[in-house]
Write an enzyme that holds these catalytic residues in place. Structure first.
Site, PDB file in Angstrom:
ATOM      1  N   ARG A 192      11.405  -3.520  -1.105  1.00  0.00           N
ATOM      2  CA  ARG A 192      11.338  -3.408  -2.573  1.00  0.00           C
ATOM      3  C   ARG A 192      12.328  -4.359  -3.235  1.00  0.00           C
ATOM      4  NH1 ARG A 192       7.663   0.089  -4.452  1.00  0.00           N
ATOM      5  NH2 ARG A 192       7.085   1.874  -3.162  1.00  0.00           N
ATOM      6  N   GLY A 239       5.100  -4.312  -9.627  1.00  0.00           N
ATOM      7  CA  GLY A 239       6.407  -4.957  -9.535  1.00  0.00           C
ATOM      8  C   GLY A 239       6.283  -6.329  -8.886  1.00  0.00           C
ATOM      9  N   THR A 240       5.457  -6.408  -7.869  1.00  0.00           N
ATOM     10  CA  THR A 240       5.262  -7.680  -7.163  1.00  0.00           C
ATOM     11  C   THR A 240       4.603  -8.713  -8.073  1.00  0.00           C
ATOM     12  OG1 THR A 240       5.038  -6.465  -5.094  1.00  0.00           O
ATOM     13  CG2 THR A 240       4.179  -8.722  -5.114  1.00  0.00           C
ATOM     14  N   ASP A 295      -1.817   3.644  -5.507  1.00  0.00           N
ATOM     15  CA  ASP A 295      -1.823   4.241  -6.849  1.00  0.00           C
ATOM     16  C   ASP A 295      -2.969   3.724  -7.730  1.00  0.00           C
ATOM     17  OD1 ASP A 295       0.429   5.598  -6.099  1.00  0.00           O
ATOM     18  OD2 ASP A 295       1.824   4.334  -7.211  1.00  0.00           O
ATOM     19  N   ARG A 325      -5.128  32.517  -1.050  1.00  0.00           N
ATOM     20  CA  ARG A 325      -3.890  32.027  -1.643  1.00  0.00           C
ATOM     21  C   ARG A 325      -4.167  30.916  -2.653  1.00  0.00           C
ATOM     22  NH1 ARG A 325      -0.706  31.349   4.083  1.00  0.00           N
ATOM     23  NH2 ARG A 325       0.392  33.352   4.037  1.00  0.00           N
ATOM     24  N   MET A 374       0.562  11.376  -4.088  1.00  0.00           N
ATOM     25  CA  MET A 374       1.375  10.329  -4.716  1.00  0.00           C
ATOM     26  C   MET A 374       0.768   9.871  -6.042  1.00  0.00           C
ATOM     27  SD  MET A 374       3.052   7.911  -1.826  1.00  0.00           S
ATOM     28  CE  MET A 374       4.554   8.428  -0.999  1.00  0.00           C
TER      29      MET A 374
HETATM   30  O1  F6P Z   1       3.069   2.731  -3.339  1.00  0.00           O
HETATM   31  C1  F6P Z   1       3.211   3.520  -4.488  1.00  0.00           C
HETATM   32  C2  F6P Z   1       3.973   4.734  -4.147  1.00  0.00           C
HETATM   33  O2  F6P Z   1       3.285   5.286  -3.097  1.00  0.00           O
HETATM   34  C3  F6P Z   1       4.162   5.772  -5.232  1.00  0.00           C
HETATM   35  O3  F6P Z   1       3.093   6.617  -5.467  1.00  0.00           O
HETATM   36  C4  F6P Z   1       5.422   6.474  -4.778  1.00  0.00           C
HETATM   37  O4  F6P Z   1       6.088   7.135  -5.786  1.00  0.00           O
HETATM   38  C5  F6P Z   1       6.216   5.356  -4.242  1.00  0.00           C
HETATM   39  O5  F6P Z   1       5.281   4.416  -3.739  1.00  0.00           O
HETATM   40  C6  F6P Z   1       7.255   5.742  -3.254  1.00  0.00           C
HETATM   41  O6  F6P Z   1       7.528   4.720  -2.351  1.00  0.00           O
HETATM   42  P1  F6P Z   1       8.948   4.346  -1.730  1.00  0.00           P
HETATM   43  O7  F6P Z   1       9.626   5.612  -1.348  1.00  0.00           O
HETATM   44  O8  F6P Z   1       8.568   3.503  -0.562  1.00  0.00           O
HETATM   45  O9  F6P Z   1       9.707   3.592  -2.755  1.00  0.00           O
END
Ligand code: F6P
Length: 348
Positions: A79, A118-119, A141, A176, A183
């Site tokens: 990242r 971001g990329t 996502d 239940r 995610m």
């Molecule tokens: O790739 C997107 C995603 O899966 C999001 O949904 C999630 O919040 C995030 O990445 C978490 O990724 P990391 O813990 O690798 O930063």
């Protein structure tokens, strides 16, 4: 070959969170670049870190065989955000200069950046520094602006749906309430699609503010209709206290308000691993092969995209800082509501 007759040399990197289909995309770019256009292909390791530090491997065509179905990324990812702080003019690091040095020292003609929002933002910054860049959109996502779909999404929907199916069985057996957190920190695409594919009774997404009493009312009305179990699919990014997961917060609230036996499951990183679905393999391959074509045609500063099923390009300058969120009037939501699916925002 370029017009000047020089062999084109390109770099590829994968950045941001991983997802199924990254290797299929690398293969699509690399094989097309080498076989169709006679280019040289360098793979940078660990996302933008590889570009900053000059860490790369020369990818031969043989190294691109046998990876189509493999999850993760053979290049690794990170990242790393090399331009962080630069927009405000308060960055003291030299990462952008080092990227430019790597680009010039290796004599690159283009860098292919495979990643999410971001990329694409970083890819745009790189292109503003005068380097040639092409973006390929990926993320489970499905929230990259400018394209109808990202690869990785279909695989994640399949994984989440399979989990919901399994949880359906055990919810039914024990009568239940099952809360399943998937995610999606900004966008609810994964919750919406897996929730609908898995027959969820309540689906909570960040784009639609929910009311916990509305959620509980739906669960109670199902109980009164002799359906003493419920499936609640929750996107991780819905409004909830930040010291706990969205799923556990909803589960506890449901327990308190309904007094029903409730369990939560957070699917987490299982959604990002494993072999891509056939649909994602095809999409990533199409994107990759098209990106190589764009390089051959000199169509730089763009992201490859799908618009109504067709491949196209959008300028990177338009993509950065935007998200493709679920429209509250999305047709699937409207259809779901007519079938009695709750989004937690109904009048009580
Ligand atoms: O790739 C997107 C995603 O899966 C999001 O949904 C999630 O919040 C995030 O990445 C978490 O990724 P990391 O813990 O690798 O930063």
């Amino acid at each position: 070959m370029s017009i000047s007759g020089k062999t084109k040399r390109i770099g590829i990197l994968t950045a941001g969170g991983d997802c199924p289909g990254l290797n299929a995309a690398i293969r699509g770019v690399g094989k097309t670049a080498i076989k169709e256009y006679g280019m040289e292909v360098y793979g940078f390791t660990a996302g933008f870190s590889g570009l900053i530090n000059g860490d790369y491997i020369v990818l031969k065509e043989s190294q691109l065989s046998g990876i189509l179905t493999v999850g993760g990324t053979i290049l690794g990812t990170s990242r790393e955000k090399p331009y962080k702080g630069y927009e405000n003019g308060n960055s003291e690091q030299d990462k952008p200069e080092r990227i430019l040095s790597t680009y010039n020292d290796l004599g690159l003609d283009c860098i292919v950046c495979i990643g999410g929002n971001g990329t694409m933002k970083t890819a745009h910054m790189i292109s503003q520094e005068g380097m040639n860049v092409i973006g390929i959109p990926k993320t489970i996502d499905n929230d990259v602006w400018g394209t109808d779909v990202t690869f990785g999404f279909d695989s994640a929907v399949q994984i989440a749906t399979e989990a919901i199916d399994r949880l359906h069985n055990t919810a039914n057996s024990h009568q239940r309430v099952m809360i399943i957190e998937v995610m999606g920190h900004n966008a609810g695409w994964l919750a919406l699609y897996s929730g609908m594919a898995g027959g969820g009774d309540i689906i909570l997404i960040p784009e639609l503010p929910y009311n916990i009493r509305s959620v509980c009312k739906k669960i109670e009305s199902r109980y009164e209709e002799k359906k003493p179990y419920s499936i609640v699919v929750v996107a991780e990014g819905i409004d909830h206290p930040k010291n706990r997961s969205a799923g556990s917060y909803i589960a506890e609230a449901v327990k308190i308000y309904t007094d029903m036996e409730t369990r939560e499951t957070v699917l987490g990183y299982t959604q990002r691993g494993g072999s891509p679905t056939p649909g994602d393999r095809i999409l990533a391959t199409r994107y990759g092969a098209f990106a190589a074509q764009c390089i051959a045609e000199g169509c730089y500063g763009t992201m490859v995209a799908i618009d109504k099923g067709e491949l196209t390009t959008v300028p990177l300058s338009e993509v950065g800082n935007k998200l493709r969120l679920v429209d509250p009037d999305n047709t699937l939501i409207l259809k779901a509501r007519k079938m009695g699916v709750s989004f937690g925002d109904e009048e009580i």
